[in-house]
Design a protein around this motif. Sequence first.
Motif, PDB file in Angstrom:
ATOM      1  N   VAL A  87      28.461  48.154 -41.043  1.00 45.20           N
ATOM      2  CA  VAL A  87      27.871  49.182 -41.883  1.00 45.20           C
ATOM      3  C   VAL A  87      26.741  48.592 -42.726  1.00 45.20           C
ATOM      4  CG1 VAL A  87      28.303  50.676 -43.890  1.00 45.20           C
ATOM      5  CG2 VAL A  87      29.879  50.695 -41.953  1.00 45.20           C
ATOM      6  N   PHE A  88      26.964  47.411 -43.298  1.00 48.90           N
ATOM      7  CA  PHE A  88      25.896  46.745 -44.053  1.00 48.90           C
ATOM      8  C   PHE A  88      24.714  46.411 -43.156  1.00 48.90           C
ATOM      9  CE2 PHE A  88      29.086  45.752 -47.394  1.00 48.90           C
ATOM     10  CZ  PHE A  88      28.309  46.020 -48.515  1.00 48.90           C
ATOM     11  N   ALA A  89      24.996  45.800 -42.005  1.00 49.04           N
ATOM     12  CA  ALA A  89      23.932  45.272 -41.151  1.00 49.04           C
ATOM     13  C   ALA A  89      23.164  46.354 -40.400  1.00 49.04           C
ATOM     14  CB  ALA A  89      24.527  44.283 -40.142  1.00 49.04           C
ATOM     15  N   CYS A  90      23.829  47.459 -40.082  1.00 53.21           N
ATOM     16  CA  CYS A  90      23.196  48.492 -39.265  1.00 53.21           C
ATOM     17  C   CYS A  90      22.931  49.777 -40.051  1.00 53.21           C
ATOM     18  CB  CYS A  90      24.067  48.787 -38.050  1.00 53.21           C
ATOM     19  SG  CYS A  90      23.482  50.172 -37.033  1.00 53.21           S
ATOM     20  N   ASN A  91      23.991  50.410 -40.519  1.00 56.42           N
ATOM     21  CA  ASN A  91      23.826  51.727 -41.141  1.00 56.42           C
ATOM     22  C   ASN A  91      23.000  51.674 -42.418  1.00 56.42           C
ATOM     23  OD1 ASN A  91      27.265  52.144 -40.272  1.00 56.42           O
ATOM     24  ND2 ASN A  91      25.510  52.730 -39.036  1.00 56.42           N
TER      25      ASN A  91
END
Length: 269
Positions: A173-177
Amino acid sequence: MQGNIERIVIVGAGNLATNLGEALRREGRGVEQVFSRTRESAAALAERLGCAYTTSLEDIVRDADLYIVSVKDEVVGEVARKVAERAGDGIVVHTAGSIPMSVFGETHARHGVFYPMQTFSKQKMVNFRELSIFVEASDEDALAALEHFAHMLTGNVYRLDSEQRRYLHLAAVFACNFANHCFTLADDVLASQGLPFNVMMPLIRETVGKLAVMAPRDAQTGPAARGDLNVIEAQRQLISNELSLTVYDAMTNGILHYKTYTNHGSKDD
């Protein structure tokens, strides 16, 4: 059971289900049936994969080798348990990164998790060879079968329990969203000045490319990383959108104080 997964049913017709179905088709592995609650979605994916479809869980074929439940997180448990009632000796898996295997409840069906970690869209098919698949299962035989099946799609297959997968999904979630939300806000800024988002692509590719040779914390650049408070305040004055300003302040403060709060050294390093 290992290596004997031939009859495959995909329960769901969304982004992941579509990409997975296409990946299986490219590997010469047919899908026997797809399910979606809406006829339009079910028929579209079935036509794409050349298979049958249904809009009723009661009409899902019985005794397939593998049932892949790829639906919205809030209904994963309900759908997975209903599918398990028709599975016989087949394996029922869900594909949700944040949902534990215990969502299957007291079912006697063999079950598990088949989590391809990637961002999926129907508009762009992903290369499964380049992603990682994380598997978990109710018994060793089912786990071995899932591993064997996953290796058909990618060489990057890992056993991971539900607790570990919660943290993996959080990292994603941090890296993509969250990163994509920042891209969206950047696009808004560019659009306000009549600029296309593709002017950012060389910067984005270099930002991501560096991570193959250095840790993210060492790759951080920009005014917050330099502690340049004058530039930060000047940029804040340019932002008229309250949401964008909230995100800018949160990200800036995160970068300014990262080392202090995560014990990676002092701000004077």
